[in-house]
Every structure is written in structure tokens, then in C-alpha cells.
Design an enzyme around this catalytic site. Structure first.
Site, short mmCIF file in Angstrom:
data_model
loop_
_atom_site.label_atom_id
_atom_site.label_comp_id
_atom_site.label_asym_id
_atom_site.label_seq_id
_atom_site.Cartn_x
_atom_site.Cartn_y
_atom_site.Cartn_z
CE LYS A 10 -4.06 -1.99 2.32
NZ LYS A 10 -4.96 -1.83 3.48
CE1 TYR A 50 -9.57 -2.63 0.80
CE2 TYR A 50 -8.47 -0.72 -0.11
CZ TYR A 50 -8.42 -1.91 0.60
OH TYR A 50 -7.22 -2.36 1.12
CG ASN A 113 -3.63 -1.79 6.99
OD1 ASN A 113 -3.45 -1.52 5.80
ND2 ASN A 113 -4.75 -2.32 7.43
CG HIS A 116 -5.63 -6.08 -0.06
ND1 HIS A 116 -6.84 -6.19 0.59
CD2 HIS A 116 -5.68 -6.95 -1.11
CE1 HIS A 116 -7.59 -7.08 -0.08
NE2 HIS A 116 -6.91 -7.55 -1.11
CD GLU A 127 -9.28 -8.98 -3.43
OE1 GLU A 127 -8.14 -9.36 -3.09
OE2 GLU A 127 -10.16 -8.65 -2.61
#
Ligand code: ATP
Ligand code: MG
Length: 139
Positions: A10, A50, A113, A116, A127
Site C-alpha cells: 500500500k 474496496y 497498514n 492488503h 481481485e
């Protein structure tokens, strides 16, 4: 059985130049990175990716964060890759993550964080197909 999962390094991690460290972690933990590219998500792509969270209060911020810097999208292969990656990623909030997990080692906050990982085999397939064509994956 060999399985594939989808991963994103990320924006907080690409910004801090942690792509190599995270990839080394993945390889040391038995994952093969069988496809990978660095891209800058559009708002449309981030919102679609998302979409399951579209009614949550943090959705707008999450999309802005995901488009704030480049990301690295990857296909990882390992035995039980989906479950195994969720384990080594750690809890969504780095504060709650077990020692030695990616989010504990590198995560900055519940939003920032670092990675993913797909939460089921079905979502992994969806995905992977969202970001990669068949010819881009050479196991
Ligand atoms: P991911 O789907 O990114 O692998 P996850 O499955 O652990 O993470 P989700 O509940 O699916 O967690 O949330 C998706 C992402 O939305 C989180 O990784 C985080 O970046 C962000 N997020 C989740 N909860 C919050 C929150 N309460 N406040 C801000 N951001 C959040
Ligand atoms: Mg999730």
C-alpha cells in the site's frame, strides 16, 4: 495444495521505500511472487476495489489514501496462500497485530497498514482478474 492470493503493497509502504523489505519478507515466508507491477490507482479503481466498504464512515478517506502514492499489486503463490498470507499480514490495526507480522513490523495505523491480502479464495480470484491478465502471470 498450491494456491494463489492477491496482495497490495500500500501507499504508506511504497512511500517509505519498503517494497524490497516486504518482498524479502514474503519470499522468506515461502511465497513466490509470480506477478507484480507498480501502478498508481485511479479513484475509480480504488473505489471499485474496496466497494464492499462503500457505506463505512472511513470509505472516502480510504480511497484518498489508496490513490495518494503508487502501490505494488502482486500475485503470490504458496500452499494455502490465502490463509497463510492473512496470518503473516497480521490484524487490520497494527496495534493489535501479532509480533513478527507485516503489519506489526511496518504498519503505521489502522488505515496505513502497509499491505492488503485477499480474505477468501473466491475474492483472490476476483481481485487477481481485476488487475492482471492471464499472460501477465507466469508461475
Ligand atoms: P485489507 O482488505 O486491506 O486487506 P483487512 O481485510 O484487514 O484489510 P478491512 O476490514 O477489509 O481490513 O478494511 C480494508 C482497509 O480499510 C484496511 O486495511 C484499512 O486500510 C482500512 N480500514 C479498515 N478499518 C478502518 C477504520 N476503522 N478506519 C480507517 N481505515 C480503516
Ligand atoms: Mg479486507
Amino acid at each position: 495444495m498450491k494456491e494463489r492470493t492477491f496482495s497490495i503493497i500500500k501507499p504508506d509502504a511504497t512511500q517509505r521505500n519498503l517494497t524490497g523489505k516486504i518482498n524479502a519478507f514474503l519470499e522468506e515466508h515461502g511465497f513466490r511472487i509470480i506477478a507484480q507491477k507498480r501502478i498508481h490507482l485511479s479513484r475509480r479503481e480504488a473505489s471499485q476495489f474496496y466497494a464492499v466498504h462503500k457505506d463505512r464512515p472511513f470509505f472516502g478517506e480510504l480511497v484518498e489514501y489508496m490513490v495518494s502514492q503508487p502501490v505494488v499489486v502482486q500475485v503470490l503463490e504458496a500452499d494455502d496462500a490465502v490463509t497463510k498470507y492473512r496470518e503473516v499480514m497480521g490484524a487490520t490495526n497494527p496495534k493489535d497485530a501479532t509480533d513478527g507480522t507485516i503489519r506489526k513490523l511496518f504498519g503505521e495505523s489502522i488505515e496505513r497498514n502497509s499491505v492488503h491480502g485477499s480474505d477468501s479464495k473466491e475474492n483472490a480470484a476476483i481481485e487477481i482478474a481485476f488487475f492482471f491478465s492471464g499472460t501477465e502471470i507466469v508461475g
